[in-house]
Design an enzyme around this catalytic site. Structure first.
Site, PDB file in Angstrom:
ATOM      1  N   HIS A  14      -2.834   7.372   3.595  1.00 51.66           N
ATOM      2  CA  HIS A  14      -3.306   5.949   2.964  1.00 51.66           C
ATOM      3  C   HIS A  14      -4.942   5.950   3.429  1.00 51.66           C
ATOM      4  CE1 HIS A  14      -3.712   2.184   1.458  1.00 51.66           C
ATOM      5  NE2 HIS A  14      -3.670   1.267   2.666  1.00 51.66           N
ATOM      6  N   ASN A  39     -10.251   0.354   0.582  1.00 51.74           N
ATOM      7  CA  ASN A  39      -8.889   0.508   0.429  1.00 51.74           C
ATOM      8  C   ASN A  39      -8.322   0.023  -0.796  1.00 51.74           C
ATOM      9  OD1 ASN A  39      -6.100   0.014   0.850  1.00 51.74           O
ATOM     10  ND2 ASN A  39      -6.270  -0.980   2.951  1.00 51.74           N
ATOM     11  N   CYS A  59       0.859  -1.228   0.019  1.00 52.00           N
ATOM     12  CA  CYS A  59      -0.079  -0.064  -0.018  1.00 52.00           C
ATOM     13  C   CYS A  59       0.775   1.093   0.059  1.00 52.00           C
ATOM     14  CB  CYS A  59      -0.888   0.106   1.060  1.00 52.00           C
ATOM     15  SG  CYS A  59      -1.841  -1.508   1.273  1.00 52.00           S
TER      16      CYS A  59
END
Ligand code: ACO
Length: 330
Positions: free
Chosen positions: A256, A285, A116
């Site tokens: 994030h 996500n 990520c």
């Protein structure tokens, strides 16, 4: 090309697939509820790629949008990096597939693996390539088809992820400070808290491995949560110090997009309140695409304007993390 000190983002773009999967749709797939998902994660829906869409297809759309926004032709690119943990295949790189699709025939291309955190790692890598004088113009993409790699029988993970892509065009020069210094970190001792254990050279494809569902993402959510909050908070503080910037000067902080509670905990620790940008409600996500999509949206919806200082922070499998500061000059 001569070494330069300023590197600016001259265009951004993003793409999410058409199909929307809501929390209510997930209630039909696993034992869960809209209330549970929303209260634990802030998510309401996510986009899911079509069966015939690969990660490079999502990245290609984001790339085209970013090039159009920058007003440059694909032939002007010297470097193309795709950050992804869900590549089209092990090789060739997803970046090569995107190159072919957009016609970036003068670029050298590779994928970057930092889960990520990939988009910020790639942004920093491309920036430093430009600073060194090795390249003048670079395209950085975060693209993920997470839906292929999550276990749709595991309610602890399948509710969390979505598909999408975001991109940014970087070029030497520009007004202001451009992309400033970054802080990056990794801790491989915690790899097994968030990984896809099967399908690689450690645990190759076999009927047994697939029967054990080892080719899907595995996560110890509570542990990941704790580390994500601490690492992203510390990284932002370090990045600000490194650049001699105070938190008060930051117009917008883009973290994030993993979970609204992680974002809320960081906001509270830093005391940044509503300067924290989030779109996790719409996309869930999207791993390495999340920061890239959020940056594009924050620019397009006017949250970030010319002259604003913006802080970016990421956390992901590895573990990997990082933070950066930039002055928006477009
Ligand atoms: N629906 C309903 N119940 C669920 C679900 C679900 N989808 N998932 C888990 N539960 C249940 C569990 O079975 C457990 O039940 P039990 O108490 O009877 O055993 C209960 O809910 C609590 O489970 P926890 O996992 O302890 O729940 P928690 O409050 O920690 O929330 C979550 C789970 C949302 C995954 C949270 O830990 C989290 O967000 N962690 C961070 C995850 C993350 O962001 N990962 C990615 C970051 S890095 C990257 O982006 C790759």
């Amino acid at each position: 090309m001569k070494p330069t000190r300023i590197v600016s983002i001259i265009g951004t773009g993003s793409y999410v697939p058409e199909k929307v999967l809501t929390n209510h749709d997930l209630e039909e797939i696993v034992e869960t509820s809209d209330e549970w998902i929303h209260s634990r994660t802030g998510m309401r829906e996510r986009h899911i790629a079509a069966a015939n869409q690969a990660t490079s297809d999502l990245g290609t759309e984001a790339a085209k949008a970013a090039l159009a926004d920058a007003g440059i032709a694909a032939e002007e690119l010297d470097l193309l990096i795709v950050a992804t943990l869900s590549p089209d295949m092990f090789f060739p790189s997803t970046a090569c597939f995107v190159q072919e699709r957009i016609g970036a025939k003068n670029a050298f291309c590779y994928d970057l693996g930092a889960a990520c955190s990939g988009f910020l790692y790639a942004l920093d890598t491309a920036k430093n390539q430009i600073i060194s004088g090795a390249v003048k113009t670079a395209l950085v993409i975060g693209a993920e088809k997470m839906s292929t790699f999550i276990d749709w029988e595991d309610r602890g993970t399948c509710i969390l992820f979505g598909d999408g892509a975001g991109a940014a065009v970087l070029q030497a020069g520009g007004e202001g400070r451009g992309i400033m210094k970054s802080v990056m970190g990794s801790d491989g001792s915690l790899a097994d808290l968030l990984w896809i254990p099967g399908g690689g050279s450690r645990n190759p494809v076999s009927h047994e491995m697939i029967d054990q569902r080892q080719h899907y993402l595995k996560m110890q959510g509570r542990e990941v949560f704790k580390h994500a909050v601490v690492r992203m908070t510390e990284a932002v503080i370090e990045a600000l110090e490194k650049n001699n910037v105070t938190l008060d000067e930051i117009k917008c902080l883009i973290p994030h997009q993993a979970n609204i509670r992680i974002i809320g905990a960081i906001a509270k620790r830093l005391g940044v309140g509503d300067r924290m940008y989030t779109n996790v409600e719409k996309y869930a996500n999207t791993s390495s695409a999340a920061l890239a999509i959020a940056l594009d949206e924050a620019v397009k919806d006017g949250t970030i304007q010319r002259g604003d200082l913006v802080a970016l922070t990421v956390f992901g499998g590895g573990f990997t993390w990082g933070a950066s500061v930039l002055e928006w000059s477009k």
